[in-house]
Design a protein around this motif. Structure first.
Motif, short mmCIF file in Angstrom:
data_model
loop_
_atom_site.label_atom_id
_atom_site.label_comp_id
_atom_site.label_asym_id
_atom_site.label_seq_id
_atom_site.Cartn_x
_atom_site.Cartn_y
_atom_site.Cartn_z
N ASP A 140 -1.53 -0.88 -2.67
CA ASP A 140 -0.50 -1.50 -1.82
C ASP A 140 0.37 -0.45 -1.10
OD1 ASP A 140 0.79 -3.61 -0.67
OD2 ASP A 140 1.60 -4.43 -2.54
N SER A 141 1.04 -0.90 -0.05
CA SER A 141 1.90 -0.02 0.74
C SER A 141 3.32 0.00 0.21
CB SER A 141 1.95 -0.51 2.19
OG SER A 141 0.67 -0.53 2.75
N LYS A 152 1.84 2.83 -7.42
CA LYS A 152 0.81 1.86 -7.78
C LYS A 152 -0.59 2.49 -7.79
CE LYS A 152 3.48 -1.96 -5.79
NZ LYS A 152 3.57 -2.91 -4.66
N HIS A 393 -5.37 -7.38 -4.00
CA HIS A 393 -4.13 -7.98 -3.47
C HIS A 393 -3.12 -6.89 -3.16
CE1 HIS A 393 -5.70 -11.85 -4.58
NE2 HIS A 393 -5.89 -11.42 -5.81
N CYS A 394 -2.57 -6.93 -1.96
CA CYS A 394 -1.55 -5.97 -1.54
C CYS A 394 -0.40 -6.75 -0.90
CB CYS A 394 -2.15 -4.96 -0.57
SG CYS A 394 -3.46 -3.96 -1.28
N ASN A 397 2.07 -5.01 1.43
CA ASN A 397 1.44 -4.68 2.72
C ASN A 397 1.29 -5.93 3.60
OD1 ASN A 397 0.02 -2.66 4.46
ND2 ASN A 397 -1.60 -4.20 4.21
N ASP A 398 0.92 -7.05 2.98
CA ASP A 398 0.79 -8.29 3.75
C ASP A 398 2.10 -8.59 4.48
OD1 ASP A 398 -1.74 -8.55 2.72
OD2 ASP A 398 -1.22 -10.05 1.22
#
Ligand SMILES: *Cc1c(COP(=O)(O)O)cnc(C)c1O
Length: 439
Positions: A140-141, A152, A393-394, A397-398
């Motif tokens: 993830d971001s 993460k 799943h991120c 970021n989404d």
């Protein structure tokens, strides 16, 4: 409405003339609602060139040596780029995607391996992993910096992980202290995707020289441009030799005899024309980087004062940001609910081009299709691919993808007052956002 300045305020206002004007201008109507357009002059064009480029290209043309074999420009470029970045070894290749492919190959990434990547990047980062028939695993971001969230990272590493590919996105720099420490602890290699971050620095060292390999792109939009082009920085001679052979149809630097090959390979060579162009462009690179850094830092300080805007922050170790993109998050709630698309339209009307940037890469159909292919199924098996889908799943970021706004690097090559104009435009839009949200 006008704001009156007292005598005492005037000298200070004159010193920061444009900021003073902007304080007044904040009440002007946005161009979308019939007010005067803030920016009528175009932003600096990209690329920039003069007789330096013309002479260099003509020289290659007349030499008759247009490819790297027998020529001198590609070699000269590799040496100059190594010197500029502090890399031990540089290999020029035909584009940034190939730089990633060559680096992953030279460092031994093979089918069945896993490679950790960010979801907030250009597709090429992931394409290069897929070309090796390795499994891209997304981390993830960090919405504060727009970079991969190193907190993460370790959870994404398995016993099949071979490499981490942090991307220094938009000229900003990943948390390299954390990434390098995790890589060392877990015994995986690091390939920096520095395709957007020429001359950016982490603790005074140029990015691309911190990991086992660093990949650069010289595609037309990048801060160093030869139309197409790329390079890999290596810290190890043997790895560079493997990379050289791979990019040169299997022929290494040492001859094994005619039509005898060191390895399998491909043809990913840069031409002499591109190298000559790069050497010419490099005469301006540092000065342009300095200007982008100054303008980007200044613009961030201006936008941080506007409620609802969050310019991308930098980790403490980032000592130079290349500002390939100026990125910030836009919170519509602070603009009377004006959607991001409406905000961009209002900015465009002021003469300021901006875009929404990436959509989530990890959930796109191209990736699902690639991983559902016969080859991937055979290499990784149904169980591993199902686990991948379950874990893919991120959420940060989404959300980032719905809030991001970008300015391209050429805007950062403007005069400083252009940064004030950008902030002014946004303040006007905010002041009239209620009305804009209804049109
Ligand atoms: C541009 C880019 C690449 C690929 O470079 P090309 O030269 O277009 O192949 C890879 N990664 C990132 C992050 C890029 O922006």
């Amino acid at each position: 409405m006008t704001t009156r300045l007292t005598r005492r305020q005037l000298p200070a206002a004159a010193g920061i003339a444009l900021s003073a004007v902007s304080a007044l201008g904040a009440t002007e109507k946005p161009a979308m609602l019939g007010g005067p357009k803030i920016r009528t002059a175009p932003f600096p064009a990209w690329p920039r060139f003069d007789a330096t480029e013309e002479t260099a290209l003509q020289d290659v043309l007349r030499s008759g040596k247009w490819g790297r074999s027998g020529g001198q420009y590609v070699k000269r470029f590799e040496e100059a780029y190594a010197k500029l970045t502090g890399a031990k070894e540089v290999l020029a290749v035909c584009n940034g995607t190939s730089a990633l492919t060559v680096a992953l190959h030279a460092l031994g990434v093979e089918p069945g391996d896993e490679v950790v990547v960010p979801p907030y990047t250009f597709i090429a980062t992931v394409n290069a992993v897929l070309r090796q028939h390795a499994l891209p695993v997304f981390v993830d971001s960090d919405p504060e910096t727009f970079q991969l969230d190193a907190r993460k990272l370790e959870a994404a590493i398995t016993r099949d992980t071979k490499a981490l590919v942090p991307v220094h996105l938009g000229g900003n720099v990943c948390d390299m202290d954390a990434i390098l420490a995790i890589a060392k602890k877990r015994g995986v290699v690091v390939v920096e995707d520095a395709c957007q971050s020429h001359l950016a620095e982490w603790r005074g060292r140029k990015v691309g020289t911190l990991g086992d390999a660093g990949c650069f792109s010289f595609q037309a939009s990048k801060n160093l441009n030869s139309g197409e082009g790329g390079a890999v920085a290596f810290q190890n001679e043997d790895v560079r030799e493997r990379a050289y052979a791979f990019h040169n149809s299997g022929s290494g630097t040492k001859s094994l005899g005619s039509f005898m090959y060191a390895s399998e390979g491909s043809n990913l060579r840069l031409t002499e024309f591109q190298a000559a162009l790069l050497l010419a462009q490099m005469t301006r690179l540092e000065q342009q980087a300095k200007l982008r850094m100054e303008n980007g830092t200044y613009l961030a300080s201006l936008l941080r004062q506007i409620p609802g805007l969050s310019p991308a922050g930098q980790y403490a170790g980032c000592t130079n940001n290349a500002f390939h993109l100026f990125m910030f998050r836009y919170d519509a709630a602070a603009f009377s609910g004006l959607p991001r698309a409406g905000f961009l339209k209002a900015l465009a009307a002021e003469g300021i081009p901006a875009s929404t940037g990436y959509t989530p890469l990890n959930t796109q159909d191209f990736l699902k299709n690639a991983l559902a292919s016969r080859g991937y199924l055979r290499i990784f098996g149904e169980r591993r691919l199902k686990l991948w889908a379950d874990q893919n799943h991120c959420p940060a970021n989404d959300r980032l993808c719905t809030e991001a706004v970008w300015f391209t690097q050429n805007l950062m090559l403007s005069e400083r007052s252009a940064m004030d104009q950008i902030a002014d435009a946004i303040r006007r839009i905010q002041a009239y956002s209620g009305e804009l949200a209804r049109v």
